[in-house]
Motif scaffolding. Structure first.
Motif, PDB file in Angstrom:
ATOM      1  N   UNK B  81     -53.344 -24.574 -30.303  1.00 49.42           N
ATOM      2  CA  UNK B  81     -52.700 -25.153 -31.483  1.00 49.42           C
ATOM      3  C   UNK B  81     -53.769 -25.802 -32.361  1.00 49.42           C
ATOM      4  N   UNK B  82     -54.814 -26.267 -31.682  1.00 51.02           N
ATOM      5  CA  UNK B  82     -55.994 -26.754 -32.396  1.00 51.02           C
ATOM      6  C   UNK B  82     -57.148 -25.811 -32.058  1.00 51.02           C
ATOM      7  N   UNK B  83     -57.670 -25.155 -33.070  1.00 49.28           N
ATOM      8  CA  UNK B  83     -58.776 -24.225 -32.860  1.00 49.28           C
ATOM      9  C   UNK B  83     -60.050 -24.901 -33.372  1.00 49.28           C
ATOM     10  N   UNK B  84     -60.976 -25.150 -32.466  1.00 44.46           N
ATOM     11  CA  UNK B  84     -62.250 -25.773 -32.861  1.00 44.46           C
ATOM     12  C   UNK B  84     -63.313 -24.686 -32.911  1.00 44.46           C
ATOM     13  N   UNK B  85     -63.914 -24.510 -34.077  1.00 45.25           N
ATOM     14  CA  UNK B  85     -65.030 -23.560 -34.200  1.00 45.25           C
ATOM     15  C   UNK B  85     -66.277 -24.364 -34.531  1.00 45.25           C
ATOM     16  N   UNK B  86     -67.217 -24.386 -33.613  1.00 49.86           N
ATOM     17  CA  UNK B  86     -68.440 -25.170 -33.817  1.00 49.86           C
ATOM     18  C   UNK B  86     -69.458 -24.305 -34.552  1.00 49.86           C
ATOM     19  N   UNK B 118     -52.536 -25.388 -21.227  1.00 47.58           N
ATOM     20  CA  UNK B 118     -51.307 -25.811 -21.914  1.00 47.58           C
ATOM     21  C   UNK B 118     -51.225 -25.252 -23.340  1.00 47.58           C
ATOM     22  N   UNK B 119     -52.215 -24.438 -23.715  1.00 47.33           N
ATOM     23  CA  UNK B 119     -52.178 -23.812 -25.039  1.00 47.33           C
ATOM     24  C   UNK B 119     -52.502 -24.773 -26.175  1.00 47.33           C
ATOM     25  N   UNK B 120     -52.895 -25.980 -25.853  1.00 45.42           N
ATOM     26  CA  UNK B 120     -53.103 -26.998 -26.879  1.00 45.42           C
ATOM     27  C   UNK B 120     -54.357 -26.740 -27.713  1.00 45.42           C
ATOM     28  N   UNK B 121     -55.452 -26.347 -27.062  1.00 40.09           N
ATOM     29  CA  UNK B 121     -56.729 -26.354 -27.782  1.00 40.09           C
ATOM     30  C   UNK B 121     -57.660 -25.252 -27.258  1.00 40.09           C
ATOM     31  N   UNK B 122     -58.471 -24.725 -28.153  1.00 39.67           N
ATOM     32  CA  UNK B 122     -59.510 -23.772 -27.755  1.00 39.67           C
ATOM     33  C   UNK B 122     -60.773 -24.057 -28.556  1.00 39.67           C
ATOM     34  N   UNK B 123     -61.905 -23.654 -28.030  1.00 43.67           N
ATOM     35  CA  UNK B 123     -63.182 -23.931 -28.708  1.00 43.67           C
ATOM     36  C   UNK B 123     -64.094 -22.707 -28.627  1.00 43.67           C
ATOM     37  N   UNK B 124     -64.738 -22.419 -29.743  1.00 44.57           N
ATOM     38  CA  UNK B 124     -65.688 -21.296 -29.813  1.00 44.57           C
ATOM     39  C   UNK B 124     -66.802 -21.703 -30.778  1.00 44.57           C
ATOM     40  N   UNK B 125     -67.834 -20.882 -30.842  1.00 44.83           N
ATOM     41  CA  UNK B 125     -68.843 -21.112 -31.876  1.00 44.83           C
ATOM     42  C   UNK B 125     -68.594 -20.139 -33.021  1.00 44.83           C
ATOM     43  N   UNK B 126     -69.163 -20.461 -34.166  1.00 50.40           N
ATOM     44  CA  UNK B 126     -69.020 -19.587 -35.335  1.00 50.40           C
ATOM     45  C   UNK B 126     -70.333 -19.601 -36.121  1.00 50.40           C
ATOM     46  N   UNK B 127     -70.521 -18.586 -36.961  1.00 47.31           N
ATOM     47  CA  UNK B 127     -71.747 -18.542 -37.778  1.00 47.31           C
ATOM     48  C   UNK B 127     -71.753 -19.704 -38.773  1.00 47.31           C
TER      49      UNK B 127
END
Lengths: 232, 633
Positions: B81-86, B118-127
């Motif tokens: 639900x919160x997508x964090x792209x670093x 729980x589907x709440x949050x995910x994190x990945x890197x991005x350009x």
């Protein structure tokens, strides 16, 4: 030289307005290596094996328009070295095991590699994890052998009118996908009479139960190199 | 099953699709824009949405899947639900983004690339997200968050765990600084400094006449600011010429009177390339924030001159936070009759739509950008034909950079001779540089062309001991101290605006690895040399970086680099090996020192390759292991 002529390796070649270098070369029976190009389809320009040098710049012969007075280099050591490296890239990217492949001898990838005097793969293999789809009763799709020429995509869309294939993913993750509910071939509506079923230059798309009906040794490229006459 | 999946119903998706059609018209070219909105709503594209869109727009399901799979910001599988792209640009790494990633992972109990159970949050890197001077940065549900530190991470984690909707998060988290450090004519072309009044340039255009205004542009010598430096007036002229038949030169001044409702019939198109993706570049971020009026006026001037009635701003997905303010500026221009029907009472209709990108560097290449505008995968086209003759929907199309359009508006307003007084003979005017890295005052600097690298370094407070400077981003050139007298200019060091400073404590191999990985991640995969070659380069470079390189590997690195450069389909591939080739050439000693002092080193991990066999045979004795090489000391 007249207004409708240019040269390939110093030989004068005629062209008509709108022709590509590849088309003009084919008409003059001059062979330029290629894998994604097929005269029945709109040029794609992706495999880069047809890289030629036009007035000092590298271009894809299959997409670049022929023009008056162009000086095109085709059969040079430098270009053939480049093409050999490019085809080696295709070999290490996929999983091409010629001795075990039913397409061997009829395969344009293999024949072009021989023509370019490729004797090893040079680069480290990727050992790509590819899915084989044998769900269809008559047709087999082995993605290990797909080189992304998109000829099946184009044939299905432009000739069969079925639009059964697409290229998905980006960069090195690109892969062939099927337009069916299951994502597999069996419910795609593909039949062996489709143009897409026999257009694959490699053994990625094969019609089942035809294995070795033409024995090794009697296949298209078994007794002579791939050339303008025997291709297509 | 996560709660978000249950909530997806066809009616809700239909509403998203219909809202888009209402705004932009029902057309398959809207596909990407629809998907961007569905992704924003559901944090992936659900199967039900694919079915529905396939039916509504008569697009094969496989084509929709292949589109989703192409763009980094679109997902086939559920994200949090919160997508964090670093942001993972080299500058983010230098500012410690790995610590931030670790902190998020630890406190949120997640791993990179995996959805929390729980589907709440995910994190990945991005350009690179274009926040290089205020990193480490991230995008959270598409919105930019700069200046990440432990305190801000804690604040973010708290709100994620509390389930606070993004629009209720404190505004200070999303505060983006402009960081203007040096102004010249372009940045001073603003209302605040009294140099710009909305509509003045357009009025001057009509008063002076279209042909004469184009002549001013020719006199100015303005060249495209995206990096390639094509003459702007020539591009506009070609585009106009490719439309009219016969006496094109005399015809200039034809303005478009196609009604906006018939925009698909419009014969020519103006596109602003606001897909500022070159790592280390963030000057368009500023211009889109402070100079949007001037940009839109510049595009409108271009439309009048070439005879277009339809325009697009292709806004990179990373700058989504600017979408609403840009729409307001467009509305403001419409209200003032500077955009829309019968602009300033002339027989001239022109309007602009904003298209959002979805995370693909390649879409900064103009023909890939056009493909993306049409709702396709961003694959660069074969050229010729060039966009000026066959661009958007095969209509003659001008694609220019944000900075170019603003310069054009200023030139029409102030005159070509005045503009040409600035800069050098071959590079007239000024250049905006985005300066980041090891200096005391990173930010945006505007200089007349011809300024030397050394002057810039002195001005921005660069560290005294430098490893080098990356000019023009990863696709540009790495230079060392003996080249600091070189000038920023098309005839010397061309730059789209990226200027990254590295001090002598920085590891060259970390930098080159980041750039090389960037290109293989962003390669569209269309042509063999770039698709396979960038991956080969990445793997070989990693081998050297990890200390397993041999002398033969350097020869191979250079050879692969040259193949990619000479045989690739587009500019991405042709420049993808630049980080390696330019540093190999300039710093050969560093490469030599990085090598093993032996003639040969295997291309893969011998011991690692035996791992499966060890597991199958339940062995782990000494004889079941292999040394990477025979010790030769």
């Amino acid at each position: 030289m007249t207004e409708s002529q240019f040269t390939i390796d110093g030989v004068i070649v005629a062209f008509t307005e709108g022709q590509t270098i590849m088309e003009a070369a084919s008409a003059a029976n001059i062979y330029i290596p290629r894998l994604c190009h097929h005269p029945d389809f709109k040029p794609h320009g992706s495999c880069k094996l047809c890289t030629v040098n036009v007035n000092g710049r590298n271009c894809s012969a299959c997409t670049f328009p022929a023009a008056f007075g162009q000086q095109v280099l085709n059969q040079t050591t430098e270009l053939n070295n480049l093409r050999r490296r490019i085809i080696q890239m295709l070999f290490v990217e996929g999983n091409h095991l010629c001795p075990a492949c039913e397409k061997s001898g009829n395969c344009k990838l293999q024949a072009t590699a021989y023509q370019l005097q490729m004797v090893d793969s040079h680069f480290p293999h990727f050992y790509r994890d590819s899915r084989v789809d044998s769900s269809h009763p008559d047709i087999m799709l082995d993605r290990n052998r797909c080189i992304f020429c998109t000829l099946c995509v184009r044939a299905s869309r432009d000739i069969d009118g079925k639009d059964l294939f697409a290229i998905s993913g980006r960069g090195i993750n690109k892969h062939l996908v099927i337009n069916s509910a299951s994502g597999e071939l069996h419910d795609s509506g593909m039949t062996i009479t489709d143009r897409a079923a026999d257009i694959c230059p490699t053994g990625a798309l094969l019609i089942k139960r035809q294995g070795f009906s033409i024995p090794i040794g009697k296949r298209i490229y078994d007794n002579h190199e791939i050339c303008e006459d025997c291709d297509e | 099953m996560t709660t978000q999946l249950k909530n997806i119903d066809i009616a809700a998706i239909t509403r998203v699709v219909d809202a888009n059609f209402k705004r932009n018209g029902q057309s398959p070219h809207q596909l990407l824009q629809i998907l961007v909105q569905i992704e924003a709503e559901y944090h992936h594209i659900p199967g039900t949405a694919i079915e529905l869109i396939a039916k509504t727009l008569s697009i094969p399901r496989a084509s929709i899947i292949s589109l989703i799979d192409f763009y980094s910001f679109l997902n086939l599988t559920p994200q949090g639900n919160y997508v964090i792209l670093i942001s993972d640009s080299i500058t983010d790494r230098m500012l410690g983004n790995q610590l931030i990633i670790d902190l998020f992972c630890k406190t949120l109990n997640i791993t990179v690339g995996k959805l929390r159970s729980d589907g709440r949050v995910s994190i990945k890197t991005t350009s690179c997200t274009g926040l290089c001077e205020q990193g480490p940065a991230a995008l959270i549900n598409g919105y930019a968050v700069p200046h990440l530190n432990a305190e801000r991470v804690a604040e973010i984690v708290h709100m994620i765990e509390a389930g606070t909707p993004l629009n209720q998060w404190p505004a200070h988290l999303f505060q983006i600084d402009n960081n203007v450090k040096q102004r010249d004519i372009l940045l001073n072309y603003s209302q605040e400094s009294g140099q710009y009044n909305e509509g003045d340039a357009l009025k001057t255009l009509f008063d002076r006449g279209l042909q004469k205004s184009l002549d001013e542009l020719t006199t100015s010598g303005l060249r495209g600011r995206g990096g390639a430096g094509f003459k702007t007036s020539m591009k506009w002229h070609f585009c106009h010429e490719s439309y009219t038949t016969g006496d094109a030169d005399d015809n200039l001044g034809l303005i478009c009177d196609v009604k906006p409702k018939d925009r698909d019939d419009c014969d020519r198109v103006v596109v602003c390339n606001a897909d500022e993706g070159e790592p280390g570049t963030f000057k368009d971020r500023l211009l889109l924030t402070t100079h949007a009026h001037q940009l839109i006026e510049g595009m409108t001037i271009c439309a009048a001159i070439i005879g277009a009635c339809r325009g697009f701003i292709y806004l990179r997905g990373e700058y989504r936070y600017l979408y609403d303010s840009l729409r307001q500026v467009l509305d403001d221009h419409r209200k003032q009759n500077l955009l829309g029907d019968s602009i300033l009472g002339e027989q001239f209709n022109f309007d602009i739509q904003i298209h959002l990108g979805a995370g693909a560097y390649i879409c900064g290449e103009e023909s890939a950008l056009i493909e993306s505008l049409e709702g396709h995968r961003g694959i660069p086209r074969n050229r010729p034909p060039f966009p000026v003759t066959q661009g958007y929907l095969n209509k003659p199309t001008v694609v220019n950079n944000v900075e170019t359009f603003i310069n054009a508006a200023m030139i029409v307003d102030k005159g070509g001779d005045w503009f040409a007084e600035h800069g050098t003979e071959q590079s007239a005017g000024t250049k905006l540089l985005s300066i980041s890295g090891d200096c005391t005052s990173p930010g945006i600097y505007e200089y007349p062309f011809g300024i030397t690298v050394r002057e810039i370094l002195n001005h921005c407070g660069a560290d005294p001991e430098l490893l080098g400077v990356q000019v023009g981003g990863p696709s540009g050139t790495f230079i060392t101290s003996d080249e600091f007298e070189r000038q920023i200019a098309f005839e010397d060091l061309a730059s789209g605006g990226s200027f990254i400073i590295f001090n002598s404590s920085r590891c060259l191999f970390d930098i080159v690895q980041n750039f090389t990985q960037f290109f293989s991640h962003e390669s569209c995969g269309f042509c063999t040399p770039c698709r396979v070659g960038t991956t080969l380069l990445t793997r070989l470079f990693d081998k050297i970086h990890e200390g397993h390189g041999s002398a033969g590997d350097l020869v191979e690195l250079e050879e692969i680099g040259k193949i990619i450069k000479s045989a690739s389909h587009c500019g991405l591939g042709q420049t993808a090996a630049n980080p390696i080739l330019t540093t190999l050439h300039r710093l050969p000693n560093l490469y030599q020192m990085q090598l093993k002092q032996i003639g040969f080193e295997p291309g893969f991990d011998l011991d690692g390759a035996l791992d499966t066999a060890r597991r199958l045979t339940h062995r782990d004795d000494a004889a079941a292991h292999l040394a990477q090489r025979e010790e030769m000391e």
